[in-house]
Scaffold this motif. Structure first.
Motif, PDB file in Angstrom:
ATOM      1  N   ASP A 285       0.801  -1.454   0.012  1.00  0.00           N
ATOM      2  CA  ASP A 285      -0.223  -0.280  -0.028  1.00  0.00           C
ATOM      3  C   ASP A 285       0.803   1.168  -0.113  1.00  0.00           C
ATOM      4  OD1 ASP A 285       0.728  -0.372   2.728  1.00  0.00           O
ATOM      5  OD2 ASP A 285      -1.293  -0.217   3.761  1.00  0.00           O
ATOM      6  N   THR A 286       2.078   1.234  -0.505  1.00  0.00           N
ATOM      7  CA  THR A 286       3.006   2.438  -0.138  1.00  0.00           C
ATOM      8  C   THR A 286       3.161   3.081  -1.384  1.00  0.00           C
ATOM      9  OG1 THR A 286       4.841   1.075   1.173  1.00  0.00           O
ATOM     10  CG2 THR A 286       5.333   3.141   0.229  1.00  0.00           C
ATOM     11  N   LYS A 287       2.848   2.651  -2.787  1.00  0.00           N
ATOM     12  CA  LYS A 287       3.471   3.448  -4.186  1.00  0.00           C
ATOM     13  C   LYS A 287       3.885   3.627  -4.224  1.00  0.00           C
ATOM     14  CE  LYS A 287      -1.896   3.101  -4.495  1.00  0.00           C
ATOM     15  NZ  LYS A 287      -3.545   3.749  -4.235  1.00  0.00           N
ATOM     16  N   ALA A 288       4.154   5.059  -5.269  1.00  0.00           N
ATOM     17  CA  ALA A 288       4.619   5.848  -5.694  1.00  0.00           C
ATOM     18  C   ALA A 288       5.540   6.363  -4.671  1.00  0.00           C
ATOM     19  CB  ALA A 288       4.530   6.865  -7.076  1.00  0.00           C
ATOM     20  N   ILE A 289       6.938   6.783  -4.157  1.00  0.00           N
ATOM     21  CA  ILE A 289       7.061   6.906  -3.716  1.00  0.00           C
ATOM     22  C   ILE A 289       8.225   8.876  -4.278  1.00  0.00           C
ATOM     23  CG2 ILE A 289       9.406   7.307  -1.933  1.00  0.00           C
ATOM     24  CD1 ILE A 289       9.728   4.654  -1.209  1.00  0.00           C
ATOM     25  N   ARG A 290       7.284   9.627  -3.282  1.00  0.00           N
ATOM     26  CA  ARG A 290       7.843  10.648  -3.982  1.00  0.00           C
ATOM     27  C   ARG A 290       8.782  11.928  -3.421  1.00  0.00           C
ATOM     28  NH1 ARG A 290       5.582  13.151  -8.597  1.00  0.00           N
ATOM     29  NH2 ARG A 290       6.091  15.241  -7.887  1.00  0.00           N
ATOM     30  N   ASP A 291       9.638  11.553  -2.501  1.00  0.00           N
ATOM     31  CA  ASP A 291      10.534  11.968  -1.910  1.00  0.00           C
ATOM     32  C   ASP A 291      10.759  11.973  -0.748  1.00  0.00           C
ATOM     33  OD1 ASP A 291      12.663  14.343  -1.829  1.00  0.00           O
ATOM     34  OD2 ASP A 291      10.927  15.775  -0.414  1.00  0.00           O
ATOM     35  N   ILE A 292      12.681  11.096  -0.760  1.00  0.00           N
ATOM     36  CA  ILE A 292      13.132  10.869   0.477  1.00  0.00           C
ATOM     37  C   ILE A 292      13.813  11.346   0.940  1.00  0.00           C
ATOM     38  CG2 ILE A 292      15.037   8.843   0.348  1.00  0.00           C
ATOM     39  CD1 ILE A 292      13.940   7.663  -2.686  1.00  0.00           C
ATOM     40  N   CYS A 293      14.066  11.742   2.624  1.00  0.00           N
ATOM     41  CA  CYS A 293      15.005  12.220   3.035  1.00  0.00           C
ATOM     42  C   CYS A 293      15.958  11.490   3.923  1.00  0.00           C
ATOM     43  CB  CYS A 293      13.981  13.762   3.637  1.00  0.00           C
ATOM     44  SG  CYS A 293      15.289  14.524   4.816  1.00  0.00           S
ATOM     45  N   ILE A 294      17.410  11.571   3.976  1.00  0.00           N
ATOM     46  CA  ILE A 294      18.572  10.728   4.918  1.00  0.00           C
ATOM     47  C   ILE A 294      18.156  11.794   6.215  1.00  0.00           C
ATOM     48  CG2 ILE A 294      20.183  10.163   4.912  1.00  0.00           C
ATOM     49  CD1 ILE A 294      19.115   8.733   2.666  1.00  0.00           C
ATOM     50  N   LEU A 295      18.294  10.956   7.222  1.00  0.00           N
ATOM     51  CA  LEU A 295      18.532  11.163   8.792  1.00  0.00           C
ATOM     52  C   LEU A 295      19.170  10.969   9.037  1.00  0.00           C
ATOM     53  CD1 LEU A 295      14.534  10.122   9.743  1.00  0.00           C
ATOM     54  CD2 LEU A 295      15.669  12.464   8.489  1.00  0.00           C
ATOM     55  N   LYS A 307      -0.150   7.819   1.044  1.00  0.00           N
ATOM     56  CA  LYS A 307      -1.007   8.398   1.888  1.00  0.00           C
ATOM     57  C   LYS A 307       0.123   7.800   2.861  1.00  0.00           C
ATOM     58  CE  LYS A 307      -5.177   8.895  -0.512  1.00  0.00           C
ATOM     59  NZ  LYS A 307      -7.141   9.184   0.515  1.00  0.00           N
ATOM     60  N   LYS A 308       0.910   7.557   2.975  1.00  0.00           N
ATOM     61  CA  LYS A 308       1.857   7.113   3.747  1.00  0.00           C
ATOM     62  C   LYS A 308       3.313   8.224   3.922  1.00  0.00           C
ATOM     63  CE  LYS A 308      -0.555   3.229   4.271  1.00  0.00           C
ATOM     64  NZ  LYS A 308      -1.732   2.927   5.739  1.00  0.00           N
ATOM     65  N   LEU A 309       3.589   8.130   6.071  1.00  0.00           N
ATOM     66  CA  LEU A 309       4.945   8.554   5.777  1.00  0.00           C
ATOM     67  C   LEU A 309       6.132   7.343   5.973  1.00  0.00           C
ATOM     68  CD1 LEU A 309       6.771  11.291   6.087  1.00  0.00           C
ATOM     69  CD2 LEU A 309       5.155  11.706   8.038  1.00  0.00           C
ATOM     70  N   SER A 310       6.560   7.247   5.729  1.00  0.00           N
ATOM     71  CA  SER A 310       7.168   5.698   6.283  1.00  0.00           C
ATOM     72  C   SER A 310       8.633   6.356   7.198  1.00  0.00           C
ATOM     73  CB  SER A 310       7.375   4.117   5.047  1.00  0.00           C
ATOM     74  OG  SER A 310       5.902   4.116   4.749  1.00  0.00           O
ATOM     75  N   LEU A 311       8.742   5.359   8.151  1.00  0.00           N
ATOM     76  CA  LEU A 311      10.497   5.635   9.119  1.00  0.00           C
ATOM     77  C   LEU A 311      11.140   4.894   8.282  1.00  0.00           C
ATOM     78  CD1 LEU A 311      12.353   7.999  10.544  1.00  0.00           C
ATOM     79  CD2 LEU A 311      11.595   6.587  12.567  1.00  0.00           C
ATOM     80  N   PHE A 312      12.084   4.712   7.842  1.00  0.00           N
ATOM     81  CA  PHE A 312      12.829   3.207   7.583  1.00  0.00           C
ATOM     82  C   PHE A 312      14.694   3.602   8.024  1.00  0.00           C
ATOM     83  CE2 PHE A 312      15.627   1.299   4.225  1.00  0.00           C
ATOM     84  CZ  PHE A 312      15.142   0.541   3.712  1.00  0.00           C
ATOM     85  N   SER A 313      14.465   2.117   8.025  1.00  0.00           N
ATOM     86  CA  SER A 313      16.144   1.712   9.244  1.00  0.00           C
ATOM     87  C   SER A 313      16.965   1.437   8.108  1.00  0.00           C
ATOM     88  CB  SER A 313      16.109   1.000  10.355  1.00  0.00           C
ATOM     89  OG  SER A 313      17.132  -0.090  10.393  1.00  0.00           O
ATOM     90  N   LEU A 325      -1.207   9.071   5.967  1.00  0.00           N
ATOM     91  CA  LEU A 325      -1.520  10.949   5.654  1.00  0.00           C
ATOM     92  C   LEU A 325      -2.773  10.695   5.442  1.00  0.00           C
ATOM     93  CD1 LEU A 325       1.891  11.528   4.007  1.00  0.00           C
ATOM     94  CD2 LEU A 325       0.910  12.082   6.425  1.00  0.00           C
ATOM     95  N   PRO A 326      -3.954  12.136   5.394  1.00  0.00           N
ATOM     96  CA  PRO A 326      -4.873  12.235   5.003  1.00  0.00           C
ATOM     97  C   PRO A 326      -5.267  12.473   3.775  1.00  0.00           C
ATOM     98  CG  PRO A 326      -4.523  14.381   6.150  1.00  0.00           C
ATOM     99  CD  PRO A 326      -3.511  12.936   6.523  1.00  0.00           C
ATOM    100  N   THR A 327      -4.158  12.738   2.123  1.00  0.00           N
ATOM    101  CA  THR A 327      -4.238  12.741   1.279  1.00  0.00           C
ATOM    102  C   THR A 327      -2.212  12.219   1.160  1.00  0.00           C
ATOM    103  OG1 THR A 327      -2.710  15.458   1.398  1.00  0.00           O
ATOM    104  CG2 THR A 327      -5.474  14.669   1.001  1.00  0.00           C
ATOM    105  N   PRO A 328      -2.614  12.106  -0.586  1.00  0.00           N
ATOM    106  CA  PRO A 328      -1.183  11.620  -1.428  1.00  0.00           C
ATOM    107  C   PRO A 328       0.218  11.981  -0.558  1.00  0.00           C
ATOM    108  CG  PRO A 328      -2.309  11.576  -2.344  1.00  0.00           C
ATOM    109  CD  PRO A 328      -3.168  11.996  -1.078  1.00  0.00           C
ATOM    110  N   GLY A 329       1.449  12.148   0.037  1.00  0.00           N
ATOM    111  CA  GLY A 329       2.361  12.680   0.857  1.00  0.00           C
ATOM    112  C   GLY A 329       3.348  13.403  -0.992  1.00  0.00           C
TER     113      GLY A 329
END
Length: 571
Positions: A285-295, A307-313, A325-329
Motif C-alpha cells: 500500500d506504499t505505492k510510488a515514493i515522491r520524496d526521500i530524505c536521509i536522517l 498516503k504514507k509517511l514511512s520511517l526506514f531503518s 496521511l489524509p492525502t498523498p504525500g
C-alpha cells in the motif's frame, strides 16, 4: 468345467444387425487365487443379490491387461473397452465391473442393457450375461491415463524453456555491457570536447602555453572554486527519486519496476561498488515514493502517493514506523535540531508535523495558502534558534513557523505572480540563501478569444522544456528575504524538478540544476549566476538532484535520470 471353456461354450450368435464387440480384453488379479470368469452358481448368487454396488480391492494385486499383442502391466487401465474413452473414478462413466470380472465404464454397461431391451445383457467380451443390479462400482483412489507422447512433449518444452531463459539472461547481460560501453564512449567524447574548449579559451585569453586539464575525470575552472570528480555511474531502470546517505556512502533510489503492473521498489546502492545494488520490496500500500530524505543515525524518511509517511531503518532495510496521511504525500524532511520531528508536505497544500514518540496522529496539521501540492520541504533554524520550514508549491516559496502560533505559512515577499514555482534550493543549515526556480504559466485564452490569439508557444508539444528562470533570495532579517539576481535556464514544462545549493568554502556557493536541453547538470556561481561548469550529460532528462555532506567532511553530488545514476565527489 473350466471357467474359460464354459464361457466360450455359452457364447451366443451375433445377430446380423448387431455391431461387432470390441477386442477381447481380460483383466485378472494376481492376488485373487483364481483366473477367468466365475461359475454359474456365483453368477446366480450375484443376480439375486439386493446390493447394486460392492467394494472390490482386487486382493491387493497389480492389474494386468491382456491383449492379442501381449501383456502390459501398469497401475491403471487406459480406457473403457466399449467406447474407448477414458473412464473416471466417479460420475456416470466411473470404472465398474460385472460378475464375469470384465471392467467397463458404468454408463456403457447401462446403455448396453437398454439396447438389448432385456433384463439381462451379454458381456461384450465373454458373452456371460449380467443384470442392472449386478453392475459393481470399483473404488480406486485415482484414474490416470498415461501418455508417453505427452510426457515427452512436456519434457521437451521444459528443456526449451530453460534454454530460452538462459539465452534471455545472457542477452540482458550483453545489453547492460553495451550500455556501459556507450556511457564510457560518451564520457570520452565529452571530456575531449571539454579539453578542447578549455584550450581554446586559454589561447583566446593569451595563454597558448597553458597546461591542459590534468584529470580527464575532473570538471573545474581556472579559479578552482569547486571541482566535481565523477566517482561512479550506475545503470538504473525506471528510477524517479533519490536520497544520499553520505555518512554510510549509500544511495537510495525509488521507482516502478519493469513490466506491466510492476510494483514500486526501493533500491539500496553502495556509492563506490559496481555490484552493490539491493532491491527492497516495500509494503504493497506504499505505492510510488515522491520524496526521500536521509536522517542522522542511519534512518530515512519517505513520503508516498499511498498516503504514507514511512520511517526506514538503513541497517535492517525495514519500515520501522508508518503514518497514515489524509492525502498523498509529496515531500518530506527531518529536523536539523531534533531527531524526533518529521515533516510531510501533502498533495492538498497542507504541512504535517510529526513526533516519532507519538505514533497515532500528527503533532500539528497546518493549512497552506493554496490546495496545490507541496513539492519541496527544507527544515532550517533562524538566528533566534526557532525552527522554520521552507516549502514550495506552484504559487511560490513559503516559510512556516512550526514553533509559533501561526497556523498558515507566509509567502516570501516579492515572489507573487512569478510563474509556476517548480523547485526550491536551500543553503542548509542557515538557510541564508534560497534559489527558487520558475517556469512560465500557461495562459489559456478566454471564451471571447479567437484561435489566432493563441501564441505558438502554447501550441508547442510538452516534454521539450521551456525557458524559465532561477531567482536568488537573500535573508535580510529573521523571517524576511529579498529578491536578488535572476538568470534564465531551460526548465521542464511538466515536472517539479530538484535543485541544490553547494557550499564551496569562503562563503562561496554554487547553484546546481538539471538543464532540460543539456540532459545534464549545469552549475552557476552565486550570487552572480555566472555559468560555472556543465557535468556529464545523460541521454534522458535529469529527474532528481541531491547534494549531501558527511560528518567527516565528505561531500557528494548525485544526479538521476530514468536510465543512469551519477555520483560526483565535490572538492
Amino acid at each position: 468345467m473350466p471357467s474359460g471353456s464354459g464361457s466360450r461354450g455359452r457364447r451366443r450368435r451375433r445377430p446380423a444387425g448387431e455391431a461387432a464387440p470390441p477386442p477381447v480384453v481380460q483383466v485378472s488379479s494376481s492376488g485373487s487365487g483364481e483366473e477367468g470368469a466365475p461359475s454359474e452358481e456365483e453368477e446366480e448368487e450375484s443376480e439375486g443379490s439386493s446390493e447394486g454396488t460392492r467394494r472390490r480391492d482386487g486382493g491387493g494385486g497389480k492389474a494386468r491387461v491382456s491383449t492379442s499383442g501381449g501383456d502390459v502391466e501398469g497401475p491403471n487401465l487406459p480406457s473403457c473397452p466399449i467406447c474407448m474413452i477414458a473412464w473416471t473414478a466417479d460420475g456416470a462413466h466411473r470404472v465398474s465391473c460385472i460378475p464375469c470380472g470384465h471392467v467397463y465404464g458404468r454408463y456403457c454397461l447401462e446403455r448396453w442393457l437398454q439396447q438389448c431391451g432385456k433384463k439381462k445383457a451379454p458381456c461384450p467380451q465373454c458373452g456371460k450375461r449380467y443384470k442392472q443390479n449386478s453392475i459393481i462400482n470399483l473404488y480406486v483412489p485415482e484414474i490416470a491415463v498415461p501418455n508417453n507422447d505427452l510426457e515427452k512433449q512436456v519434457l521437451l518444452l521444459r528443456e526449451r524453456n530453460d534454454s530460452l531463459e538462459k539465452q534471455q539472461a545472457k542477452l540482458l547481460e550483453e545489453i547492460k555491457e553495451h550500455k556501459r560501453q556507450i556511457m564510457l564512449q560518451q564520457n570520452v567524447i565529452y571530456e575531449s570536447s571539454l579539453k578542447r574548449q578549455k584550450m581554446i579559451e586559454q589561447i583566446s585569453d593569451g595563454m597558448p602555453d597553458a597546461e591542459p586539464i590534468a584529470s580527464l575525470r575532473e570538471d573545474t575552472d581556472s579559479r578552482n572554486l569547486c571541482s566535481f570528480v565523477l566517482q561512479n555511474e550506475f545503470l538504473v531502470d525506471g528510477a524517479r527519486v533519490m536520497g544520499i546517505d553520505a555518512s554510510n556512502q549509500i544511495i537510495f533510489t525509488s521507482g516502478k519496476g519493469p513490466g506491466v503492473g510492476a510494483e514500486h521498489i526501493l533500491t539500496k546502492i553502495s556509492m563506490f561498488a559496481r555490484q552493490g545494488m539491493q532491491k527492497i520490496h516495500l509494503p504493497p500500500d506504499t505505492k510510488a515514493i515522491r520524496d526521500i530524505c536521509i536522517l542522522p543515525g542511519g534512518r530515512a524518511v519517505f513520503a508516498s502517493l499511498g498516503k504514507k509517511l514511512s520511517l526506514f531503518s538503513v541497517a535492517t532495510n525495514n519500515v520501522v514506523l508508518q503514518y497514515d496521511l489524509p492525502t498523498p504525500g509529496w515531500s518530506c524532511s527531518g529536523d536539523h535540531t531534533s531527531s524526533i520531528h518529521l515533516y510531510a508536505g501533502l498533495q492538498n497544500g497542507m504541512l504535517l508535523v510529526f513526533d516519532i514518540r507519538q505514533t497515532s496522529a500528527p503533532l500539528h496539521s497546518m493549512t497552506g495558502l493554496s490546495t496545490h501540492p507541496v513539492h519541496t520541504i527544507h527544515s532550517a533554524v533562524d538566528d533566534s534558534g526557532s525552527r522554520k520550514v521552507f516549502s514550495a508549491s506552484s504559487i511560490g516559496p513559503c516559510i512556516w513557523d512550526v514553533d509559533g502560533s501561526e497556523e498558515r505559512p507566509n509567502l516570501l515577499s516579492g515572489m507573487e505572480n512569478q510563474g509556476v514555482c517548480i523547485s526550491l534550493a536551500c543553503a542548509a543549515p542557515s538557510s541564508d540563501l534560497l534559489v527558487a526556480s520558475y517556469r512560465p504559466k500557461v495562459e489559456l485564452p478566454d471564451d471571447s478569444a479567437t484561435p489566432q490569439a493563441i501564441t505558438p508557444q502554447s501550441l508547442a508539444p510538452t516534454g521539450l522544456g521551456k525557458l524559465g528562470r532561477h531567482t536568488l533570495l537573500r535573508r535580510t532579517a529573521t523571517t524576511s528575504f529579498a529578491k536578488d539576481q535572476t538568470c534564465s535556464g531551460n526548465v521542464s514544462d511538466l515536472r517539479m524538478s530538484k535543485s541544490a545549493i553547494i557550499p564551496c568554502g569562503g562563503n562561496q556557493h554554487l547553484f546546481a540544476y538539471g538543464d532540460e536541453l543539456l540532459y545534464g547538470v549545469r552549475t552557476w556561481r552565486l550570487p552572480s549566476f555566472q555559468t560555472y561548469t556543465d557535468l556529464r550529460p545523460h541521454r534522458q532528462p535529469i529527474l532528481d538532484l541531491r547534494f549531501a555532506e558527511s560528518s567527516t567532511g565528505g561531500r557528494y553530488l548525485g544526479c538521476l535520470s530514468t536510465e543512469k545514476l551519477q555520483v560526483f565527489t565535490v572538492r
